[in-house]
Design a protein around this motif. Structure first.
Motif, PDB file in Angstrom:
ATOM      1  N   SER A  93      62.962  11.402   5.021  1.00 19.32           N
ATOM      2  CA  SER A  93      62.352  11.230   3.705  1.00 19.32           C
ATOM      3  C   SER A  93      61.178  12.181   3.486  1.00 19.32           C
ATOM      4  CB  SER A  93      61.888   9.782   3.517  1.00 19.32           C
ATOM      5  OG  SER A  93      60.703   9.513   4.252  1.00 19.32           O
ATOM      6  N   ALA A  94      60.573  12.640   4.576  1.00 20.64           N
ATOM      7  CA  ALA A  94      59.437  13.562   4.460  1.00 20.64           C
ATOM      8  C   ALA A  94      59.856  14.924   3.925  1.00 20.64           C
ATOM      9  CB  ALA A  94      58.761  13.729   5.822  1.00 20.64           C
ATOM     10  N   LEU A  95      61.159  15.225   3.964  1.00 20.82           N
ATOM     11  CA  LEU A  95      61.654  16.500   3.438  1.00 20.82           C
ATOM     12  C   LEU A  95      61.708  16.502   1.913  1.00 20.82           C
ATOM     13  CD1 LEU A  95      64.681  17.095   5.875  1.00 20.82           C
ATOM     14  CD2 LEU A  95      62.329  17.948   6.103  1.00 20.82           C
ATOM     15  N   GLY A  96      61.822  15.313   1.327  1.00 16.65           N
ATOM     16  CA  GLY A  96      61.936  15.235  -0.125  1.00 16.65           C
ATOM     17  C   GLY A  96      63.199  15.890  -0.647  1.00 16.65           C
ATOM     18  N   GLN A  97      64.267  15.841   0.142  1.00 18.44           N
ATOM     19  CA  GLN A  97      65.514  16.507  -0.209  1.00 18.44           C
ATOM     20  C   GLN A  97      66.690  15.541  -0.062  1.00 18.44           C
ATOM     21  OE1 GLN A  97      65.978  19.850   2.423  1.00 18.44           O
ATOM     22  NE2 GLN A  97      64.040  20.808   1.821  1.00 18.44           N
TER      23      GLN A  97
END
Length: 282
Positions: free
Chosen positions: A137-141
């Motif tokens: 989720s930290a990738l925002g992708q």
């Protein structure tokens, strides 16, 4: 009975035939079934280390009162949840029944109530702070279609809920999540937060969560190699999703997990004295 049939439109090609979820003639039997499934999902999430501390919530609509849903009490370990622990709540956040005095998690109400309110097809929803879901989720992708299993979430079957605005305690935030999920979506990657999945049954929603977390793990591992990711062509991913991403596929994929966890923990099938009676809600 064969698990596949020939495609009459394409010589040499076969089509998979997935079993269907059971149907019930009474609310009592249906409620007993969903409680068993919900408890099994909690125990399974704990066994697979998909839970963490007090975070996470799984919900399912009541079969008799579809505007009410069953949810876990705040602060109860997923590994210990029983039928007596489950709380029945309405869309105003009022506890209608159950829980043995347990409290309602505000985030569970804010997120799940909005999704259940706008998506009549959603019978169950799962959210937890799984390790690989958090990392991804930290990738925002969105997921890349790099494996057959990732194709379960092809296209608008999943979306990224952008930004992070703190612990979810605002109904407006829940409404935005429901909007982001869309009319057909079955999963959200909640940026800097974790994963959320929905389905037409507890079985389906729970399997989508397990599968999505593993797809996140697989992509993170592939990215860590530093090599270029080989993505599946969109038309192939779309076709694959029709089989691996169908509602029946999600439900059927959960059945081996259910068999495993109930053999290990047969008390799950003990639901329940309350379930033998008609539920009356004022």
């Amino acid at each position: 009975m064969s698990s596949f049939t020939r495609d009459t439109q394409t010589p040499g090609k076969f089509l998979f035939k997935m079993p269907h979820p059971p149907e019930f003639t009474s609310a009592i039997a249906a409620r007993r079934h969903i409680k068993q499934r919900l408890i099994a999902a909690f125990r399974l999430f704990a066994k697979l280390h998909l839970d963490e501390g007090i975070a996470g919530h799984l919900t399912c609509r009541d079969p008799q009162y579809p505007d009410l849903f069953w949810v876990n009490p705040f602060g109860k370990s997923f590994s210990c949840i029983t039928a007596a622990d489950l709380i029945l709540v309405n869309h105003q956040g009022n506890i209608i029944k159950g829980g043995g005095g347990g409290a309602l998690n505000a985030a569970a109400f804010v997120i799940h109530s909005k999704i259940h309110a706008v998506r009549a097809d959603v019978q169950a929803a799962c959210h937890s702070h799984s390790l690989h879901g958090k990392a991804f989720s930290a990738l925002g992708q969105p997921l890349k279609m790099i494996t057959q299993d990732a194709c379960m979430f092809f296209g608008d079957a999943h979306a990224v809920f952008p930004g992070f605005h703190g612990v979810v305690a605002d109904e407006e935030e829940g409404e935005k999540m429901a909007e982001c999920l869309g009319p057909q979506g079955k999963a959200l990657v909640m940026q800097n937060h974790g994963l959320l999945t929905v389905g037409g049954s507890v079985d389906e929603a729970a399997f989508w969560f397990i599968a999505l977390d593993r797809c996140c793990h697989a992509q993170l591992l592939a990215m860590a190699t530093g090599c270029e990711l080989q993505e599946i062509p969109a038309e192939v991913a779309q076709e694959t999703s029709r089989t691996v991403g169908s509602a029946n596929s999600g439900w059927f994929n959960f059945q081996p997990y259910f068999e495993m966890i109930t053999r290990e923990q047969p008390d799950i099938l003990g639901v329940d004295e309350e379930g033998e009676e008609e539920l009356v809600v004022d």
